[in-house]
Design a protein around this motif. Structure first.
Motif, short mmCIF file in Angstrom:
data_model
loop_
_atom_site.label_atom_id
_atom_site.label_comp_id
_atom_site.label_asym_id
_atom_site.label_seq_id
_atom_site.Cartn_x
_atom_site.Cartn_y
_atom_site.Cartn_z
N PRO A 100 1.45 -7.22 -1.82
CA PRO A 100 1.21 -6.19 -0.81
C PRO A 100 0.71 -6.80 0.50
O PRO A 100 0.02 -7.82 0.49
N SER A 133 -2.96 -3.05 3.27
CA SER A 133 -2.40 -1.98 2.43
C SER A 133 -3.51 -1.24 1.69
O SER A 133 -4.47 -1.86 1.23
N SER A 144 -1.52 -0.61 -5.87
CA SER A 144 -1.13 -0.25 -4.51
C SER A 144 0.31 0.25 -4.57
O SER A 144 1.15 -0.34 -5.27
#
Ligand code: 4AZ
Length: 260
Positions: free
Chosen positions: A147, A151, A220
């Motif tokens: 990610p 994020s 995420s």
């Protein structure tokens, strides 16, 4: 006396309605902030989360990636741990009861795990009986890409609610933000070159994973992006939580789950 009761009641009412708490009456805040800084959550919202139990007690978190495979941290599986003393509890937001308690048939630790540097802090468990998926028990997909810095992410666990505190009996949740590997090793923070390949960080003011959250999920975009690994204490501003980077370790997990 009567007047005192009335003024106390009026003060309590005002506080309940959102008024500022007069100085001296505010709750003491912990120096670490406080799954530090977490809120209680339901297992339905994090149905991949399990408690990895050693000799009958919670020791680490873990994530369900298939009906018989759990991902956790390598440092949760170090000698003298054997499969026979391990169980996992799935489908409960309580670490001591509810859901199902399942024995572990075998586990595998990443061959490149280093207990000093904490690189490759990942391992897999194979369960003796398969999980039945439902609203409280589900697998999570492993991320294929790291990610981006900044994020949004979340962490859940039954770990300590402060560096000097005790474990939570209920599953706690925090929102946090990914700190990229280069940012995490920069002078903004205190770790420097301790942040190696296979690591990713996450930070939020007064919110962090802590001891007992290890092995648990950093999520995420609905995917498993990290495994709680280590950190300098918990929720210190210059020391983000450090996680095994799932995108970089995914190929190892895919292979290990076939052979564990
Ligand atoms: C631990 O001791 C630990 N703040 C896990 C996570 C963090 C710190 C310590 C992150 O298992």
């Amino acid at each position: 006396m009567f007047l005192q009761i009335v003024t106390t009641l009026a003060l309590l009412l005002a506080i309940a309605n959102g008024a500022a708490i007069p100085s001296g009456l505010e709750q003491k805040s912990t120096p670490d902030g406080r799954i530090v800084g977490g809120t209680a959550t339901s297992i339905e919202d994090h149905p991949w989360q399990v408690s990895v139990q050693k000799s009958g007690g919670h020791s680490c978190g873990g994530s369900i990636i298939s009906n018989n495979i759990i991902v956790t941290a390598a440092h949760c599986l170090q000698p003298p741990v054997t499969a026979s003393i391990l169980k996992i509890r799935a489908g409960s937001n309580k670490r001591t009861y509810g859901g199902v308690l399942i024995e572990v048939a075998a586990f595998k630790v990443h061959e490149g795990y280093n207990s000093v540097t904490k690189v490759n802090d990942i391992g897999v468990l194979r369960l003796k009986t398969k999980l039945t998926f439902g609203s409280t028990i589900k697998a999570i997909t492993m991320a294929t890409a790291t990610p981006a810095h900044g994020s949004a992410a979340s962490i859940t666990g039954w770990g300590k609610t402060s560096h000097d505190g005790s474990s939570s009996s209920e599953l706690l949740f925090i929102d946090t933000k990914i700190v990229g590997r280069s940012q995490c090793s920069s002078s903004t923070y205190g770790y420097g070159s301790s942040i190696r390949e296979t690591m990713i960080c996450a930070a939020a003011a007064n919110k962090d994973a802590c001891q007992g959250d290890s092995g648990g999920p950093l999520v995420s975009g609905g995917q498993l992006v990290g495994v709680v690994s280590w950190g300098e204490q918990c929720a210190l501003a210059r020391y983000p939580g450090v996680f095994a980077n799932v995108a970089e370790l995914r190929d190892w997990v895919l292979q290990a789950q076939k052979t564990v």
